[in-house]
Design an enzyme around this catalytic site. Structure first.
Site, PDB file in Angstrom:
ATOM      1  N   LYS A   1       1.050  -1.194   0.459  1.00 42.68           N
ATOM      2  CA  LYS A   1      -0.058   0.476  -0.232  1.00 42.68           C
ATOM      3  C   LYS A   1       1.024   1.255   0.269  1.00 42.68           C
ATOM      4  CE  LYS A   1      -1.342   1.876   3.967  1.00 42.68           C
ATOM      5  NZ  LYS A   1      -1.439   2.923   4.338  1.00 42.68           N
ATOM      6  N   ASN A   2       1.937   1.394   1.236  1.00 46.02           N
ATOM      7  CA  ASN A   2       2.838   2.515   1.317  1.00 46.02           C
ATOM      8  C   ASN A   2       3.925   2.615  -0.230  1.00 46.02           C
ATOM      9  OD1 ASN A   2       1.726   2.535   3.083  1.00 46.02           O
ATOM     10  ND2 ASN A   2       2.449   2.438   5.002  1.00 46.02           N
TER      11      ASN A   2
ATOM     12  N   CYS B   1      -4.909  12.221  12.764  1.00 51.17           N
ATOM     13  CA  CYS B   1      -5.724  11.127  12.545  1.00 51.17           C
ATOM     14  C   CYS B   1      -5.990   9.643  13.723  1.00 51.17           C
ATOM     15  CB  CYS B   1      -4.457   9.618  12.326  1.00 51.17           C
ATOM     16  SG  CYS B   1      -3.312   9.722  12.881  1.00 51.17           S
TER      17      CYS B   1
ATOM     18  N   ARG C   1      -0.627  14.733  12.692  1.00 50.87           N
ATOM     19  CA  ARG C   1       0.418  14.185  11.817  1.00 50.87           C
ATOM     20  C   ARG C   1       0.879  15.350  11.580  1.00 50.87           C
ATOM     21  NH1 ARG C   1      -1.361   9.055  10.395  1.00 50.87           N
ATOM     22  NH2 ARG C   1       0.378   8.745   8.815  1.00 50.87           N
TER      23      ARG C   1
ATOM     24  N   ASP D   1       4.267   0.319  12.017  1.00 50.23           N
ATOM     25  CA  ASP D   1       3.155   0.211  11.974  1.00 50.23           C
ATOM     26  C   ASP D   1       3.343  -1.179  11.966  1.00 50.23           C
ATOM     27  OD1 ASP D   1       3.336   1.948   8.628  1.00 50.23           O
ATOM     28  OD2 ASP D   1       2.959   2.654  10.159  1.00 50.23           O
TER      29      ASP D   1
ATOM     30  N   ARG E   1      -9.110  -0.914   4.871  1.00 51.38           N
ATOM     31  CA  ARG E   1      -8.144   0.865   4.329  1.00 51.38           C
ATOM     32  C   ARG E   1      -7.094  -0.100   3.369  1.00 51.38           C
ATOM     33  NH1 ARG E   1      -7.581   5.488   7.514  1.00 51.38           N
ATOM     34  NH2 ARG E   1      -5.678   5.925   5.228  1.00 51.38           N
TER      35      ARG E   1
HETATM   36  C1  EPZ Z   1       3.906   6.956   5.751  1.00 48.76           C
HETATM   37  O1  EPZ Z   1       3.284   7.570   6.631  1.00 48.76           O
HETATM   38  C2  EPZ Z   1       3.269   5.660   6.480  1.00 48.76           C
HETATM   39  N1  EPZ Z   1       2.252   6.286   5.524  1.00 48.76           N
HETATM   40  C3  EPZ Z   1       2.545   5.780   7.933  1.00 48.76           C
HETATM   41  O2  EPZ Z   1       2.285   4.385   7.586  1.00 48.76           O
HETATM   42  C4  EPZ Z   1       3.743   5.160   8.463  1.00 48.76           C
HETATM   43  O3  EPZ Z   1       3.447   5.194   9.982  1.00 48.76           O
HETATM   44  C5  EPZ Z   1       4.817   6.213   8.471  1.00 48.76           C
HETATM   45  O4  EPZ Z   1       5.381   6.423   7.453  1.00 48.76           O
HETATM   46  C6  EPZ Z   1       6.245   6.012   9.151  1.00 48.76           C
HETATM   47  O5  EPZ Z   1       7.027   5.259   8.838  1.00 48.76           O
HETATM   48  C7  EPZ Z   1       2.151   5.771   4.308  1.00 48.76           C
HETATM   49  O6  EPZ Z   1       3.527   5.784   3.885  1.00 48.76           O
HETATM   50  C8  EPZ Z   1       0.836   6.589   2.903  1.00 48.76           C
HETATM   51  P1  EPZ Z   1       6.449  10.406   8.429  1.00 48.76           P
HETATM   52  P2  EPZ Z   1       4.034  10.099   7.081  1.00 48.76           P
HETATM   53  O7  EPZ Z   1       6.469  11.692   7.591  1.00 48.76           O
HETATM   54  O8  EPZ Z   1       4.601   9.428   5.930  1.00 48.76           O
HETATM   55  C9  EPZ Z   1       6.564  13.243  12.109  1.00 48.76           C
HETATM   56  C10 EPZ Z   1       0.123   2.738   7.726  1.00 48.76           C
HETATM   57  O9  EPZ Z   1      -0.543   2.504   8.889  1.00 48.76           O
HETATM   58  N2  EPZ Z   1       6.073  14.407  11.058  1.00 48.76           N
HETATM   59  O10 EPZ Z   1       7.388   8.824   8.369  1.00 48.76           O
HETATM   60  O11 EPZ Z   1       2.824  10.826   7.468  1.00 48.76           O
HETATM   61  C11 EPZ Z   1       4.989  12.749  12.453  1.00 48.76           C
HETATM   62  O12 EPZ Z   1       4.688  13.344  12.971  1.00 48.76           O
HETATM   63  C12 EPZ Z   1       0.419   4.286   7.974  1.00 48.76           C
HETATM   64  O13 EPZ Z   1       0.168   2.034   6.602  1.00 48.76           O
HETATM   65  C13 EPZ Z   1       6.494  15.834  11.505  1.00 48.76           C
HETATM   66  O14 EPZ Z   1       6.412  15.830  12.133  1.00 48.76           O
HETATM   67  O15 EPZ Z   1       4.752   9.089   7.894  1.00 48.76           O
HETATM   68  C14 EPZ Z   1       6.128  11.692  12.698  1.00 48.76           C
HETATM   69  O16 EPZ Z   1       6.505  11.425  14.182  1.00 48.76           O
HETATM   70  C15 EPZ Z   1      -0.153   4.821   9.046  1.00 48.76           C
HETATM   71  N3  EPZ Z   1       6.493  16.608  10.975  1.00 48.76           N
HETATM   72  C16 EPZ Z   1       7.073  10.735  12.233  1.00 48.76           C
HETATM   73  O17 EPZ Z   1       7.791  12.374  11.572  1.00 48.76           O
HETATM   74  C17 EPZ Z   1       5.959  16.837   9.337  1.00 48.76           C
HETATM   75  O18 EPZ Z   1       6.077  17.214   8.031  1.00 48.76           O
HETATM   76  C18 EPZ Z   1       7.549  10.295  10.903  1.00 48.76           C
HETATM   77  O19 EPZ Z   1       6.135  10.941   9.983  1.00 48.76           O
HETATM   78  C19 EPZ Z   1       5.969  14.884   8.685  1.00 48.76           C
HETATM   79  C20 EPZ Z   1       6.339  14.119   9.516  1.00 48.76           C
END
Ligand code: EPZ
Length: 417
Positions: free
Chosen positions: A22-23, A116, A121, A304, A396
């Site tokens: 998915k990701n 979420c 997020r 995840d 999802r």
């Molecule tokens: C991706 O989300 C995945 N989703 C998530 O999977 C996964 O949990 C996450 O990466 C971490 O591996 C998809 O790929 C669609 P991040 P993403 O930006 O890109 C902080 C699932 O269950 N952050 O790597 O949103 C954030 O709050 C989903 O399949 C900021 O502070 O995750 C978090 O603490 C859930 N500012 C950390 O970074 C930003 O601008 C990692 O978030 C962006 C992120």
């Protein structure tokens, strides 16, 4: 609304065919917007989220077709660089279209994603990257507006973000000059996106590392046939389930390299694994050893799989500690697992799991994709009947999960309710 009725205690045996990731497919679908073209994506999982992204591409003007794992996208007809709130609020990954739209149209209007199930997020890193690339970024009425052409820059992320790395990459592939991304995320899904973009004619190097170099190109190809990598989180979910229930299952269409730390932790907890290039034979039981985990960016233990690991540790022969350093509040599954007889105490982002001899069935409620998986796993191990409600969350991110589980002996059925 539907729910799962689960009767626990059946050991598993048989074969599981893992779906596409998915990701990985969601950002690649967004990337088809960067240039007008005809794209074929294979091994695409049929999920609520892939269907939502398809709907978004159609709103933007693409023509799409999707059946039997094969997706066709014609992005030559795109003309509307807007991602509306009504869609973005249902799936955060919609935000992946920001970089592609600003690259193609030099204008993008994308709704800010809400929070979420487990909390805020933020997307501040996405916006900093686009500003570093020289575009004008403003917030108007809950929408991010990006204007202007991107030009090569050095982007330094203060923390590893999968989403921000994706948007920065896709905004930079056709930017004038060279872009360097420091502290880039290096998840396999990022590498898959880079492979897709390079196959399309982009010039990106450094994949699998935290330093990416993108030399902007003037043109990209206008057609590509690309196969999506296997879903490492689905694979990890089944391996955790098998250790908890005991039995023997073989996963097919997997890439064990994407699961290295998870396989190591599973073996420490008692799994016996036979690993080939694209399959994993898993034998579980007789007992589960307590094994601590702390989530981290790839190649660390994936957040995840944190909820699923917690379900496993609830039946370990001792106490374990589970820390989520990525999302400090991703623990909505704790209260639900405790309803099934688990003994979990939470202090901020640290869960102490006291292993118990048995779980007992009860009605529980899903709150997000991976928490749902955790409750299904625990229900399969619990004595008696467990009802898991709000299972639209699981749909999802997991393709036909109850069919795959039934095929290996689980007693689970989807009913209205
Ligand atoms: C991706 O989300 C995945 N989703 C998530 O999977 C996964 O949990 C996450 O990466 C971490 O591996 C998809 O790929 C669609 P991040 P993403 O930006 O890109 C902080 C699932 O269950 N952050 O790597 O949103 C954030 O709050 C989903 O399949 C900021 O502070 O995750 C978090 O603490 C859930 N500012 C950390 O970074 C930003 O601008 C990692 O978030 C962006 C992120």
């Amino acid at each position: 609304m539907y729910k799962f009725i689960i009767r626990g205690g059946q050991p598993l045996s048989g074969d599981v065919f893992i779906s596409g990731a998915k990701n990985a497919v969601l950002p690649i679908m967004a990337a088809t917007l960067i240039t007008p073209g005809h794209f074929i994506l294979r091994n695409v999982p049929d999920l609520r989220d892939t269907r939502t992204m398809l709907k978004l591409l159609e709103i933007i003007g693409a023509k799409v077709n999707f059946s039997d794992g094969k997706m066709e996208i014609d992005s030559t007809t795109c003309s509307n660089p807007v991602a509306p709130y009504e869609v973005v609020k249902t799936m955060r990954a919609s935000f992946d279209v920001l970089g592609p739209l600003s690259s193609r149209f030099r204008y993008a209007k994308v709704s800010l994603p809400g929070g979420c199930a487990w909390g805020p997020r933020p997307v501040d890193l996405h916006l900093k990257a686009l500003k570093a690339l020289g575009t004008e970024v403003t917030l108007e009425g809950g929408y991010i507006i990006v204007k202007g052409a991107a030009s090569g820059a050095e982007i330094n992320f203060e923390l590893s973000s999968v989403g921000a790395t994706k948007n920065a990459l896709m905004a930079a592939v056709k930017a004038e000059g060279q872009t360097i991304i420091q502290n880039a995320a290096r998840e396999p899904e990022i590498t898959a996106l880079i492979d897709f973009l390079n196959a399309l004619g982009a010039d990106i190097s450094g994949q699998d590392s935290t330093r990416l170099c993108i030399n902007g190109v003037k043109e990209l190809k206008n057609e590509l046939d690309f196969t999506i990598i296997p879903d490492r989180i689905e694979a990890g979910t089944f391996l955790i389930t098998n250790l908890l229930l005991g039995g023997e299952i073989r996963l097919h269409n997997v890439n064990p390299e994407h699961l290295a730390i998870v396989l190591t932790k599973l073996q420490e907890a008692g799994s016996r694994l036979e690993i080939t290039a694209d399959s994993i034979l898993s034998q579980g039981g007789p007992s589960i050893a307590p094994v601590n985990i702390t989530t981290a960016p790839y190649p660390g233990f994936p957040t995840d799989l944190q909820a699923q690991w917690m379900a496993l540790m609830s039946r370990a022969v001792g106490d374990s500690i589970i820390i989520d350093e990525i999302y400090h509040d991703r623990f909505t599954h704790v209260a639900e697992l405790n309803r099934l007889g688990a003994r979990i105490k939470l202090e901020q982002n640290v869960a102490v799991v006291e292993g118990v001899a048995r779980l007992t069935g009860a009605p529980v409620m899903s709150t997000d994709i991976r928490a749902s998986a955790s409750l299904i796993i625990a229900g399969l191990a619990a004595a008696g009947e467990t009802e898991v409600s709000r299972i639209y969350h699981i749909d999802r991110g997991y393709e036909k999960i109850e069919t795959k589980l039934k095929n290996i002996g689980a007693d689970i059925s989807r009913v209205r309710g």
